[in-house]
Design an enzyme around this catalytic site. Structure first.
Site, PDB file in Angstrom:
ATOM      1  CB  ILE A 184       2.456  10.539   5.484  1.00 47.86           C
ATOM      2  CG1 ILE A 184       1.621   9.532   6.281  1.00 47.86           C
ATOM      3  CG2 ILE A 184       1.732  11.863   5.346  1.00 47.86           C
ATOM      4  CD1 ILE A 184       1.389   9.955   7.710  1.00 47.86           C
ATOM      5  CB  ALA A 185       3.566   5.765   5.648  1.00 46.92           C
TER       6      ALA A 185
ATOM      7  CG  ASP B 172      -8.616   5.453   9.913  1.00 44.02           C
ATOM      8  OD1 ASP B 172      -9.723   5.787   9.424  1.00 44.02           O
ATOM      9  OD2 ASP B 172      -7.567   5.425   9.247  1.00 44.02           O
TER      10      ASP B 172
ATOM     11  CB  ALA C  31      -0.913  -0.008   1.221  1.00 46.23           C
TER      12      ALA C  31
END
Length: 543
Positions: free
Chosen positions: A208-209, A364, A204
């Site tokens: 930001i990562a 989340d 994935a």
């Protein structure tokens, strides 16, 4: 990072907001009331003009008084930004030139085929289309801000909200050689001395990562490595400081903007985004949740990945790789567990329990982060966004949940007002009527469920479908709070995060247990606890 939707004209028998029709929600907002004044005298007009002049004079004096503080704030923020601010400015100019070139090209093509420029063209780089393109060129920070614009229809014009929804799809992967460089630098030793194998193809890629599959040397355990994209923290700091300065200047020039808490919103975005780039904090969040599962005897029901601290740093997070399927993948789910409804109840009990018994809660829980694992347990993934709930907010939330289940909208309105989310005098009865209309409208919610699939080791399809799921849930969540904001309500971040998670869980309820009301079902621990507390309270009245 961090409420869901079921069926039910009758909340006593069916789930939370269970839709029966496939329609688009159009929320009735009748809280904006107008008054007409007739027969104003000359004397009143003169007084009115004098008052406005006096008002203006007062505002000017206030602005002058606030100027030293503004200058000090700007200077301090600029010092904190350092040289990277100049670099980002240069990159910004380059981005403006690039998008400006696109605009000029499009204008010349339009002029050749049409006598009049469309509005989109006339606005130039401030139009929704070209501003969105500019944000994408500016990178991760502005893509995140674009996602915020797309998620805030009460703050931004509709055409901008619609255009910036495209920002949800923008997360280009970083070349693997750059990921390798970060791993070598942060681990302080050769990569092959830590990992036997690292898959160069990312599982994935977010803004930001980036996440890669790997295998640990020695133990041969399968892991995932979450790596912060190169230079992203410096970019975030520089960009967010710049946005903060702009917000401060705008509020100074137009004090009316302070009513929208523009600077407060920017501060909140800055705080949450910078927290996401510190993987040591995420590691602590995971370990806190794992301790909660152990202390409460829930390790047979749920699991969070083990963190491998010896190969985790601020920019690198190495975790146990969990295998399973998202809670929305009904076909695959049935091959793992005999009762998807029982799995949902477990997930609800574990998550609700964390609100009370854990320092933080997972904020989340979209379909990509809540899985049923191969051994039947519930897997909680990705703790980059967590919430911390205050006793005051939890007390209001408890009443809020109970009032949804019982359709007591006056109690719901009172709970929200009691939370201290507004400094206005709210007409609680009118507010209750508008809340009732909102929840009635939710019964018409489109029942289509986006099913994320994760068969085998292929997670790309999960990521793609999570984007759609996130966009739909953001739209639903914002529709729920729209009327509340029209009354001047300002929800604490923790309450907004709670509300959004409940929306996710209600979606799972519609799919896995359509006849269950998660706020009244006695198998749900939070409901049982609430009823037990009420029983004890009633008994005390007679003692």
């Amino acid at each position: 990072m961090a409420v869901s939707a079921s069926r039910g004209a009758c909340y006593g028998r069916l789930p939370l907001f269970h839709p029966t029709k496939a329609q688009v929600i159009i929320l009735p907002v009748n809280s904006v009331r107008s008054k007409k004044f007739n027969g104003c005298s000359n004397r009143l007009s003169i007084f009115s003009r004098y008052s406005r002049a006096e008002d203006f004079s007062t505002r000017v004096q206030d602005s002058i008084g606030n100027l030293p503080k503004l200058v000090e704030d700007i200077l301090q923020t600029s010092i904190n930004t350092g040289p990277r601010g100049a670099l980002r400015l240069a990159q910004g100019i380059q981005a403006v030139i690039g998008v400006g070139g696109e605009w000029l090209t499009d204008v010349s093509k339009t002029v050749n085929t049409s006598s009049e420029l469309p509005t989109q063209m006339r606005l130039g780089l401030l139009s929704p289309l070209y501003l969105r393109k500019l944000f994408e060129r500016m990178g991760a920070t502005y893509i995140k801000l674009g996602q915020f614009i797309a998620s805030a229809p009460t703050l931004f014009p509709e055409e901008y909200v619609e255009e910036f929804k495209n920002c949800f799809d923008k997360a280009p992967p970083v070349p693997f050689n750059e990921i390798e460089s970060i791993l070598r630098e942060d681990l302080g030793r050769p990569i092959n001395s830590v990992y036997e194998y690292v898959d160069p193809v990312p599982l994935a890629s977010a803004s930001i990562a980036q996440v890669h599959g790997a295998r640990l040397r020695g133990s041969q355990k399968d892991v995932v490595i979450k790596v912060l994209k190169p230079g992203i923290e410096d970019i975030l700091v520089a960009d967010l400081n710049f946005v903060y300065i702009v917000a401060r200047i705008l509020e100074f020039l137009n004090p009316e903007l302070s009513r929208t808490s523009l600077v407060g919103i920017v501060k909140d975005i800055k705080e949450s985004m910078l927290e996401e780039v510190d993987f040591q904090k995420e590691a602590t969040n995971i370990e806190t949740f794992r301790r909660y599962l152990e202390d409460m005897g829930l390790t047979r029901q749920a699991k969070a990945p083990e963190v491998y601290r010896h190969c985790s740093t601020r920019r690198v997070l190495t975790m146990e790789r969990l295998y399973g399927v998202p809670l929305t993948d009904l076909d695959s789910l049935k091959s793992l567990v005999s009762s998807p409804e029982a799995s949902l109840i477990t997930a609800l009990n574990v998550w609700f329990g964390s609100l009370i018994s854990c320092d933080t809660f997972h904020a989340d829980v979209h379909a990509g982060n809540l899985w049923v694992l191969r051994d039947g347990r519930i897997g909680f993934l990705d703790f980059g966004i967590v919430g911390r709930i205050s006793p005051k907010t939890w007390a209001a939330m408890d009443i809020f949940l109970a009032s949804i289940a019982t359709e007591e909208y006056e109690a719901m309105a009172s709970a929200l007002i009691e939370m201290g989310a507004t400094d206005n005098n709210v007409d609680s009865k009118a507010f209750a009527r508008d809340l009732e209309k909102i929840f009635s409208s939710l019964q018409d919610l489109d029942t289509e469920i986006v099913v994320a699939t994760a068969r085998g080791t292929n997670s790309a399809s999960v990521s793609a479908n999570v984007v759609v799921d996130e966009r739909q849930m953001n739209a639903l969540f914002l529709d729920v709070v729209r009327v509340s904001e029209s009354y001047g309500l300002r929800f604490p971040r923790e309450f907004a995060l709670l509300l959004k998670q409940l929306l996710y869980f209600d979606r799972y309820t519609r799919l896995l247990a359509p006849e269950m009301n998660m706020l009244q079902d006695q198998r749900i621990a939070i409901v049982s606890n609430r009823r037990m507390n009420r029983t004890i309270g009633n008994q005390n009245l007679y003692m």
